[in-house]
Design an enzyme around this catalytic site. Structure first.
Site, PDB file in Angstrom:
ATOM      1  N   ARG A 105       0.834  -1.193   0.000  1.00  0.00           N
ATOM      2  CA  ARG A 105       0.000   0.000   0.000  1.00  0.00           C
ATOM      3  C   ARG A 105       0.877   1.254   0.000  1.00  0.00           C
ATOM      4  O   ARG A 105       0.575   2.239  -0.664  1.00  0.00           O
ATOM      5  CB  ARG A 105      -0.896  -0.039   1.239  1.00  0.00           C
ATOM      6  CG  ARG A 105      -2.095   0.852   1.118  1.00  0.00           C
ATOM      7  CD  ARG A 105      -3.275   0.307   1.911  1.00  0.00           C
ATOM      8  NE  ARG A 105      -4.071   1.429   2.367  1.00  0.00           N
ATOM      9  CZ  ARG A 105      -3.834   2.079   3.491  1.00  0.00           C
ATOM     10  NH1 ARG A 105      -2.841   1.730   4.258  1.00  0.00           N
ATOM     11  NH2 ARG A 105      -4.599   3.084   3.850  1.00  0.00           N
ATOM     12  N   ARG A 168     -23.534   2.089   1.403  1.00  0.00           N
ATOM     13  CA  ARG A 168     -23.588   0.616   1.358  1.00  0.00           C
ATOM     14  C   ARG A 168     -24.204   0.077   2.649  1.00  0.00           C
ATOM     15  O   ARG A 168     -25.034  -0.837   2.621  1.00  0.00           O
ATOM     16  CB  ARG A 168     -22.175   0.033   1.201  1.00  0.00           C
ATOM     17  CG  ARG A 168     -21.584   0.178  -0.188  1.00  0.00           C
ATOM     18  CD  ARG A 168     -20.190  -0.461  -0.258  1.00  0.00           C
ATOM     19  NE  ARG A 168     -19.656  -0.413  -1.621  1.00  0.00           N
ATOM     20  CZ  ARG A 168     -18.414  -0.032  -1.932  1.00  0.00           C
ATOM     21  NH1 ARG A 168     -17.573   0.349  -0.982  1.00  0.00           N
ATOM     22  NH2 ARG A 168     -18.007  -0.026  -3.190  1.00  0.00           N
ATOM     23  N   HIS A 192     -11.656   5.204   5.070  1.00  0.00           N
ATOM     24  CA  HIS A 192     -12.421   4.556   4.003  1.00  0.00           C
ATOM     25  C   HIS A 192     -11.805   3.186   3.754  1.00  0.00           C
ATOM     26  O   HIS A 192     -10.613   3.074   3.502  1.00  0.00           O
ATOM     27  CB  HIS A 192     -12.354   5.405   2.727  1.00  0.00           C
ATOM     28  CG  HIS A 192     -12.849   4.700   1.499  1.00  0.00           C
ATOM     29  ND1 HIS A 192     -14.141   4.251   1.361  1.00  0.00           N
ATOM     30  CD2 HIS A 192     -12.217   4.367   0.348  1.00  0.00           C
ATOM     31  CE1 HIS A 192     -14.278   3.673   0.182  1.00  0.00           C
ATOM     32  NE2 HIS A 192     -13.126   3.732  -0.452  1.00  0.00           N
TER      33      HIS A 192
END
Length: 331
Positions: A105, A168, A192
């Site tokens: 990442r 969602r 997030h």
């Protein structure tokens, strides 16, 4: 005399009038295009500019949208030169490198930082008063990067954050209760993605707290296993990517929802990524999603959420993780 001259007689010379609510989308990938079409179909701006380094793809997408001009009320322009974005009210940044298989990442972040070093100064040059909305992932870190690179005040740099995670969440709660998502009030805050924080204590329908009816809601000891819903929110994106290769429509609609609140000065509350230093015990300069008020000036206020000790601890842990990555970045 040309056909045009025979058809039309000129009454006055028009002064060029700038667009009052121009929106730019940077990046014409799946998310950029889904954002563009959502903004167009909601009729939010009188000019939409699109910019990307991939010239042919950009040209094709712009042309394709322009062919639908009859069905729209928005002027559509596109160029790889950022002058096309001049005087935008909102600039949505969806461009960025995709994570390669096995890539860390941190490595992806640094690659995106390098892309942002080109994009952000160009946006600032042509739209010094715009509101910057970052959608590229990892969104919280890149919103921090955009804030640092732009020199903008914090109210004008917003990350799309957990606006989609919360949508969602509300959809899945609605499915379980057989209700429309708009009647299921629920918030996901924090980072997030994987370490997002569901605020179970705030979940309600018509003001009735669901945790009041089921005190175990969201915990391991809950016989109804509501906790699985948050896992489904987190896994949702991966599931969609596994099935169709990328996510686009929901994030595009989420972006248009945020743009609408800004352009129409609605003062609506959204969970978006903003500087949370000093809130909920966060000490570092990090961006995380908290319920925030969006209007014409960008992000004007933050709502003080009543979080449980466990939820605050999760937020602080996210903040520490993000800061660990941020302090290694070369800006």
């Amino acid at each position: 005399m040309s056909t045009k001259e025979k058809l039309i007689s000129h009454v006055m010379k028009e002064e060029p009038v700038g667009s009052r609510n121009k929106v730019t989308v940077v990046g014409v990938g799946m998310v950029g295009m889904a954002s563009a079409i959502s903004i167009l179909l909601k009729d939010l701006c009188d000019e939409l500019a699109m910019v990307d380094v991939m010239e042919d793809k950009l040209k094709g997408e712009v042309m394709d949208l322009q062919h639908g001009s009859l069905f729209l009320k928005t002027k559509i322009v596109g160029d790889k030169d950022y002058s096309v974005t001049a005087n935008s009210k909102v600039v949505v940044v969806t461009a960025g490198a995709r994570q390669q298989e096995g890539e860390s990442r941190l490595n992806l972040v640094q690659r995106n930082v390098n892309i942002f070093k080109f994009i952000i100064p160009n946006i600032v040059k042509y739209s010094p008063n715009c509101i910057l909305m970052v959608v590229s992932n990892p969104v919280d870190i890149l919103t921090y990067v955009a804030w640092k690179l732009s020199g903008f005040p914090r109210n004008r740099v917003i990350g799309s954050g957990t606006n989609l995670d919360s949508a969602r969440f509300r959809h899945l709660i609605g499915e379980k209760l057989h209700l429309h998502p708009s009647s299921c009030h629920a918030w996901i805050v924090g980072e997030h993605g994987d370490s997002s924080v569901p605020v179970w204590s705030g979940v309600n329908v018509a003001g009735v707290s669901l945790q009041g009816l089921n005190p175990q809601m969201g915990t391991e000891g809950d016989g109804e296993n509501w906790k699985a819903i948050h896992k489904e929110v987190v896994d949702g994106a991966y599931e969609v990517i596994k099935l169709k290769g990328y996510t686009s429509w929901a994030i595009g609609m989420s972006v248009a929802d945020l743009v609408e609140s800004i352009i129409k000065n609605m003062h609506k509350v959204h969970p978006v990524s903003t500087l949370v230093q000093g809130m909920h015990g966060v000490k570092d300069e990090v961006f995380l999603s908290v319920p925030s008020v969006l209007g014409n000036s960008g992000l004007t206020d933050v709502i003080h959420m009543t979080l449980k000790a466990e939820e605050e601890k999760q937020l602080q842990k996210s903040a520490e993780t993000l800061w660990g990555v941020q302090k290694e970045l070369t800006l």
